[in-house]
Design a protein around this motif. Structure first.
Motif, PDB file in Angstrom:
ATOM      1  N   SER A   1     -22.995  74.748 -32.408  1.00 38.25           N
ATOM      2  CA  SER A   1     -23.953  76.030 -32.398  1.00 38.25           C
ATOM      3  C   SER A   1     -24.114  76.424 -33.887  1.00 38.25           C
ATOM      4  O   SER A   1     -24.934  77.089 -34.461  1.00 38.25           O
ATOM      5  CB  SER A   1     -23.639  77.212 -31.707  1.00 38.25           C
TER       6      SER A   1
ATOM      7  N   VAL B   1     -26.405  73.282 -35.462  1.00 39.75           N
ATOM      8  CA  VAL B   1     -27.688  72.656 -34.980  1.00 39.75           C
ATOM      9  C   VAL B   1     -28.752  73.083 -35.923  1.00 39.75           C
ATOM     10  O   VAL B   1     -28.776  74.261 -36.557  1.00 39.75           O
ATOM     11  CB  VAL B   1     -27.696  73.058 -33.490  1.00 39.75           C
TER      12      VAL B   1
ATOM     13  N   ARG C   1     -33.280  72.977 -36.566  1.00 40.26           N
ATOM     14  CA  ARG C   1     -34.766  72.524 -35.855  1.00 40.26           C
ATOM     15  C   ARG C   1     -35.170  71.028 -36.138  1.00 40.26           C
ATOM     16  O   ARG C   1     -34.664  70.690 -37.359  1.00 40.26           O
ATOM     17  CB  ARG C   1     -35.748  73.463 -36.479  1.00 40.26           C
TER      18      ARG C   1
ATOM     19  N   VAL D   1     -35.350  70.058 -30.833  1.00 38.95           N
ATOM     20  CA  VAL D   1     -35.110  71.342 -31.011  1.00 38.95           C
ATOM     21  C   VAL D   1     -36.260  71.844 -31.792  1.00 38.95           C
ATOM     22  O   VAL D   1     -36.693  71.644 -32.986  1.00 38.95           O
ATOM     23  CB  VAL D   1     -33.941  71.691 -31.816  1.00 38.95           C
TER      24      VAL D   1
ATOM     25  N   ASP E   1     -36.712  75.671 -31.957  1.00 40.15           N
ATOM     26  CA  ASP E   1     -36.621  76.823 -32.171  1.00 40.15           C
ATOM     27  C   ASP E   1     -34.992  77.442 -31.798  1.00 40.15           C
ATOM     28  O   ASP E   1     -34.717  76.758 -30.864  1.00 40.15           O
ATOM     29  CB  ASP E   1     -37.409  78.201 -31.693  1.00 40.15           C
ATOM     30  N   LEU E   2     -34.441  78.314 -32.537  1.00 41.59           N
ATOM     31  CA  LEU E   2     -33.055  78.702 -32.295  1.00 41.59           C
ATOM     32  C   LEU E   2     -32.863  80.096 -32.249  1.00 41.59           C
ATOM     33  O   LEU E   2     -33.559  81.064 -33.157  1.00 41.59           O
ATOM     34  CB  LEU E   2     -32.189  78.197 -33.528  1.00 41.59           C
TER      35      LEU E   2
ATOM     36  N   LYS F   1     -25.613  80.058 -29.385  1.00 44.84           N
ATOM     37  CA  LYS F   1     -27.188  80.139 -29.960  1.00 44.84           C
ATOM     38  C   LYS F   1     -28.068  79.486 -28.676  1.00 44.84           C
ATOM     39  O   LYS F   1     -27.520  78.742 -27.672  1.00 44.84           O
ATOM     40  CB  LYS F   1     -27.497  79.039 -30.854  1.00 44.84           C
ATOM     41  N   ARG F   2     -29.231  79.901 -28.276  1.00 44.68           N
ATOM     42  CA  ARG F   2     -30.097  79.507 -27.498  1.00 44.68           C
ATOM     43  C   ARG F   2     -30.994  78.478 -28.079  1.00 44.68           C
ATOM     44  O   ARG F   2     -31.734  78.868 -29.165  1.00 44.68           O
ATOM     45  CB  ARG F   2     -30.979  80.663 -26.622  1.00 44.68           C
ATOM     46  N   LEU F   3     -31.024  77.145 -27.616  1.00 48.76           N
ATOM     47  CA  LEU F   3     -31.977  76.237 -28.299  1.00 48.76           C
ATOM     48  C   LEU F   3     -33.283  76.144 -27.505  1.00 48.76           C
ATOM     49  O   LEU F   3     -33.194  76.051 -26.080  1.00 48.76           O
ATOM     50  CB  LEU F   3     -31.332  74.868 -28.306  1.00 48.76           C
ATOM     51  N   CYS F   4     -34.428  76.242 -28.213  1.00 56.65           N
ATOM     52  CA  CYS F   4     -35.666  76.060 -27.430  1.00 56.65           C
ATOM     53  C   CYS F   4     -36.341  74.985 -27.825  1.00 56.65           C
ATOM     54  O   CYS F   4     -36.559  74.602 -28.919  1.00 56.65           O
ATOM     55  CB  CYS F   4     -36.558  77.194 -27.849  1.00 56.65           C
ATOM     56  N   PHE F   5     -36.466  73.871 -26.681  1.00 63.55           N
ATOM     57  CA  PHE F   5     -36.917  72.481 -27.126  1.00 63.55           C
ATOM     58  C   PHE F   5     -38.815  72.712 -27.165  1.00 63.55           C
ATOM     59  O   PHE F   5     -39.148  73.535 -26.754  1.00 63.55           O
ATOM     60  CB  PHE F   5     -36.536  71.806 -25.899  1.00 63.55           C
TER      61      PHE F   5
END
Length: 93
Positions: A37, A40, A42, A55, A57-58, A66-70
């Motif tokens: 975390s 990582v 973008r 990835v 956004d984080l 962390k929340r990964l937005c794909f």
């Protein structure tokens, strides 16, 4: 392992042989790296359930998670101790 992309570098292939779509700068190197975390970034491509996910956004969460937005809209929450393997594009000029 590092792979030199073909001229134009428009697509790379995952370990399963599926293309990862999106623009890649020519002359870039693709490297498989271990990420957490904390490391990582973008643009990292993580294979989840056989599907490559880039990835987009984080989001920082408490306790180092962390929340990964794909790019596909899916979300993945990564704990501070979680270790994943990702494909990262590296420029070596």
């Amino acid at each position: 392992m590092r792979l030199l992309l073909p001229p134009g570098g428009r697509a790379i292939r995952t370990a399963a042989g599926d293309p990862v779509r999106g623009w890649t700068p020519s002359g870039a190197l693709a490297a498989n790296i271990e990420i957490t975390s904390a490391t990582v970034q973008r643009g990292d491509v993580i294979q989840i359930g056989g599907q490559p996910c880039r990835v987009a956004d984080l989001i920082q969460l408490p306790a180092g998670a962390k929340r990964l937005c794909f790019e596909s809209g899916e979300l993945l929450t990564v704990h501070a101790r979680t270790r994943l393997v990702a494909l990262r594009m590296q420029r070596k000029w």
